[in-house]
Motif scaffolding. Structure first.
Motif, PDB file in Angstrom:
ATOM      1  N   GLY A 131      -3.849  24.582 130.883  1.00 22.90           N
ATOM      2  CA  GLY A 131      -3.410  23.604 131.696  1.00 22.90           C
ATOM      3  C   GLY A 131      -4.226  23.596 133.050  1.00 22.90           C
ATOM      4  O   GLY A 131      -4.848  22.744 133.329  1.00 22.90           O
ATOM      5  N   HIS A 132      -4.464  24.818 133.835  1.00 22.55           N
ATOM      6  CA  HIS A 132      -5.265  25.022 134.851  1.00 22.55           C
ATOM      7  C   HIS A 132      -6.790  25.192 134.360  1.00 22.55           C
ATOM      8  O   HIS A 132      -7.563  24.464 134.742  1.00 22.55           O
ATOM      9  CB  HIS A 132      -4.774  26.498 135.692  1.00 22.55           C
ATOM     10  N   THR A 133      -6.834  25.947 133.237  1.00 31.27           N
ATOM     11  CA  THR A 133      -7.908  25.739 132.341  1.00 31.27           C
ATOM     12  C   THR A 133      -7.583  25.879 130.970  1.00 31.27           C
ATOM     13  O   THR A 133      -6.332  26.354 130.526  1.00 31.27           O
ATOM     14  CB  THR A 133      -9.074  26.853 132.422  1.00 31.27           C
ATOM     15  N   PRO A 134      -8.270  25.249 129.829  1.00 32.85           N
ATOM     16  CA  PRO A 134      -7.985  25.324 128.635  1.00 32.85           C
ATOM     17  C   PRO A 134      -7.684  26.628 128.016  1.00 32.85           C
ATOM     18  O   PRO A 134      -6.986  26.810 126.979  1.00 32.85           O
ATOM     19  CB  PRO A 134      -8.877  24.543 127.850  1.00 32.85           C
ATOM     20  N   GLY A 135      -8.478  27.662 128.437  1.00 31.17           N
ATOM     21  CA  GLY A 135      -8.360  29.002 127.827  1.00 31.17           C
ATOM     22  C   GLY A 135      -7.574  30.136 128.496  1.00 31.17           C
ATOM     23  O   GLY A 135      -7.776  31.143 128.523  1.00 31.17           O
ATOM     24  N   HIS A 136      -6.717  29.621 129.497  1.00 32.35           N
ATOM     25  CA  HIS A 136      -6.038  30.632 130.417  1.00 32.35           C
ATOM     26  C   HIS A 136      -5.119  31.336 129.732  1.00 32.35           C
ATOM     27  O   HIS A 136      -4.256  30.683 128.869  1.00 32.35           O
ATOM     28  CB  HIS A 136      -5.367  29.815 131.541  1.00 32.35           C
TER      29      HIS A 136
END
Length: 216
Positions: A131-136
Motif C-alpha cells: 500500500g505505502h509501497t508494493p513490497g512493504h
C-alpha cells in the motif's frame, strides 16, 4: 528480544536495533543513514550483528544498508520483491529527496508473507503489507506483542500512498486485514514518530480507526 530505536537522517527515521538477550545476536532494521550512531550503540552493547532487515525500499529506510552489511559482513533480508524497483533506483531517490547518493545493494533474500526471520533464539513473523509501497513488510515478534511496521501506520496517521505504485485502498486493507488481527495489545514501532498500539489506533486513528472503516 530487546530493542533500541535510533532516529537517523534528516527525516528522523526510526532505525531499530533488535537483539536476543541470550545470544547477543542482533539485527539492524531499516538503517536509513548515520551509520556512526548505529555502530556506536552496537559497540556499546557488545552486540553481534547478523543481518540487516528492511521493511521497504524508500531511501530514508535503506540508505546505509550497503555500509552496514559491508561493515559486519552480513546479509540483507527483505523487503518483499515488489520493492525491487525502489532499491534499484537509489540514485534517483537520493536526487528526489535531497540525500547524498548511497552505495548500491541487492537484498540477499526477498521476503514473503508468512516467512519467519530468526534473531538469535527469537523469531519474527513476516507480514506483507502493501500500500505505502508494493513490497512493504512488517516484522512481528509474537512473544513480546511488538511489531516493526515501517511506514504502514503511525500514531494517529497512516503511510503516504502518492509515491509510485502506492495504493491507498490496498494500504487500508493491509492494516485492517493483516495488522488488526494480530491483537489490540500489540505495540508498534513505526518509521517516524512515537510508538502506539493497534488498539489505540483502532479507537482513535482518524484515517483507519474502526469508526472510519465501519468496524465499530
Amino acid at each position: 528480544m530487546r530493542h533500541q530505536v535510533i532516529p537517523v537522517t534528516a527525516f528522523a527515521q526510526n532505525c531499530s536495533i533488535l537483539w536476543c538477550d541470550e545470544t547477543k545476536e542482533a539485527a539492524v532494521v531499516d538503517p536509513g543513514g548515520d551509520i556512526e550512531k548505529l555502530v556506536a550503540f552496537i559497540n556499546q552493547q557488545q552486540l553481534h550483528v547478523k543481518q540487516v532487515l528492511l521493511t521497504h525500499g524508500h531511501l530514508d529506510h535503506v540508505g546505509a544498508t550497503a555500509d552496514v552489511a559491508s561493515a559486519y559482513n552480513v546479509p540483507v533480508i527483505g523487503p518483499h520483491q515488489g520493492d525491487a524497483f525502489w532499491i534499484d533506483n537509489l540514485a534517483q531517490q537520493a536526487q528526489m529527496f535531497g540525500f547524498a547518493t548511497p552505495n548500491n545493494f541487492t537484498p540477499t533474500t526477498w521476503l514473503n508473507d508468512g516467512d519467519v526471520v530468526e534473531v538469535g533464539k527469537q523469531s519474527l513473523n513476516v507480514v506483507h503489507c502493501p500500500g505505502h509501497t508494493p513490497g512493504h513488510v512488517v516484522f512481528y515478534h509474537q512473544a513480546s506483542n511488538r511489531a516493526w511496521v515501517g511506514d504502514v501506520i503511525f500514531a494517529g496517521s497512516i503511510g503516504r500512498t502518492d509515491f509510485p505504485q502506492g495504493n491507498h485502498q490496498q494500504l487500508i486493507d493491509s492494516i485492517c486485514n493483516k495488522l488488526w488481527p494480530l491483537g489490540n495489545e500489540v505495540e508498534f514501532i513505526c518509521g517516524h514518530g512515537p510508538n502506539s498500539t493497534f488498539g489505540k489506533e483502532r479507537a482513535s486513528n482518524p484515517l483507519v480507526g474502526d469508526r472510519v472503516t465501519g468496524r465499530a
